[in-house]
Design a protein around this motif. Structure first.
Motif, mmCIF file in Angstrom:
data_model
loop_
_atom_site.group_PDB
_atom_site.id
_atom_site.type_symbol
_atom_site.label_atom_id
_atom_site.label_comp_id
_atom_site.label_asym_id
_atom_site.label_seq_id
_atom_site.Cartn_x
_atom_site.Cartn_y
_atom_site.Cartn_z
ATOM 1 N N TRP A 225 14.335 -54.994 22.009
ATOM 2 C CA TRP A 225 14.170 -54.698 23.427
ATOM 3 C C TRP A 225 14.188 -53.189 23.638
ATOM 4 O O TRP A 225 15.140 -52.509 23.257
ATOM 5 C CB TRP A 225 15.277 -55.339 24.267
ATOM 6 N N ARG B 14 9.890 -55.987 25.777
ATOM 7 C CA ARG B 14 9.965 -56.426 24.381
ATOM 8 C C ARG B 14 9.440 -55.325 23.464
ATOM 9 O O ARG B 14 8.489 -54.615 23.773
ATOM 10 C CB ARG B 14 9.152 -57.707 24.175
ATOM 11 N N TRP C 38 8.337 -54.660 19.378
ATOM 12 C CA TRP C 38 7.971 -55.323 18.130
ATOM 13 C C TRP C 38 7.965 -54.301 16.995
ATOM 14 O O TRP C 38 7.029 -53.517 16.865
ATOM 15 C CB TRP C 38 6.609 -55.996 18.260
#
Length: 300
Positions: free
Chosen positions: A185, A279, A281
């Motif tokens: 996050w 989010r 990644w």
């Protein structure tokens, strides 16, 4: 540079409706925290809208409810609320005074309310959402928070999911690194500013960039920063004399090392529905490239 050490759900700006002292408790050293997770429940139209069983860390002397326009994130109305401590030692509040829409036949988007508890010195905030479903049901829910630790993004600390940033202190000026919670996050940035022999490490939450934001959605429960000469020497439990926002001497405190491993650990609770919490990644190509570049720098 202002960094967010807010202990969240605070109404930072309330269209000049809240006194300036309300901002004080959310800076470093504040004691507010809310670790509760609440489930959605059904409300009965035509009855009082009660926000029940809230664990406030002090005995409030007044409670105010604010109705917030969600798209604009602005306060539409405010009203004093009736409150009382229940048999569980928790606080129940009747927020009907704000003028709740109790028509369960309407199919409206979710309406947000922010409830402010205060004893005149400390402030505590809870977000509350009411949603008329259009099917005779009115649902209410509290914010959902994740608990975690946020680190400067980079290579992983050996044997851990936590990460560190490799920093070249020979570069004058400010370098920025992503602040990532629980490995997935994005919460903000870590800054490293070098001015001659002095280096200052700080951090800024993404939501705090917008100073007109109505509330904060992050609780900072603890913060830690340390600098190591190399990856092998990183000890996440080591005592540290370094602090965010305070100057560090490269020659005196870091023995003249200019390529170092920066380990930042901000213990926090964060609201995943906040538009500034997104989010992250780590396996995306651009993020892998960041790690590879840091590893090359460290190996030089």
């Amino acid at each position: 540079m202002k960094k967010l050490l807010s202990l969240v759900l605070a109404l930072v700006v309330l269209c000049a409706c809240v006194p300036a002292s309300a901002a004080t408790p959310y800076k470093k050293g504040g004691t507010l925290q809310n670790e509760s997770h609440y489930a959605t429940r059904e409300l009965q139209p035509g009855t009082a809208y009660m926000v029940e069983n809230v664990d406030v860390p002090f005995a409030p002397t007044s409670v105010t409810v604010y109705k917030v326009n969600m798209p604009a994130n602005k306060v539409q109305a405010q009203a004093a609320a009736t409150f009382a401590q229940n048999g569980n030692g928790l606080w129940d509040v009747d927020i009907s005074s704000i003028g709740m829409d109790q028509d369960a036949t309407r199919d409206d988007r979710e309406q947000k309310y922010v409830i402010e508890y205060t004893d005149g010195t400390r402030y505590y905030y809870v977000n509350y959402y009411v949603n008329a479903q259009g099917n005779g049901k009115v649902l209410a829910t509290f914010d959902a928070y994740y608990q975690g630790h946020a680190n400067a993004f980079g290579p992983k600390v050996d044997g851990s999911w936590k990460t560190y940033a490799v920093v070249d202190l020979a570069v004058q000026g400010t370098q920025s690194y992503k602040l990532i919670a629980s490995g997935g996050w994005y919460l903000g940035t870590v800054s490293v500013t070098v001015d001659g022999d002095q280096v200052v490490v700080d951090y800024l939450m993404a939501e705090d960039v917008n100073t007109a934001d109505v509330h904060d959605d992050l609780f900072v429960k603890g913060e830690y920063v340390n600098i190591f000469a190399d990856a092998a020497s990183i000890d996440m439990n080591a005592e540290s004399s370094f602090e965010f926002g305070k100057a560090i001497s490269i020659s005196g405190d870091l023995a003249g090392d200019t390529v170092v491993c920066l380990f930042v650990d901000v213990e926090c609770a964060y609201n995943v529905s906040c538009p500034f919490v997104t989010r992250f990644w780590p396996n995306l190509r651009e993020n892998k490239n960041i790690v590879e570049t840091m590893n090359v720098l460290l190996g030089q």
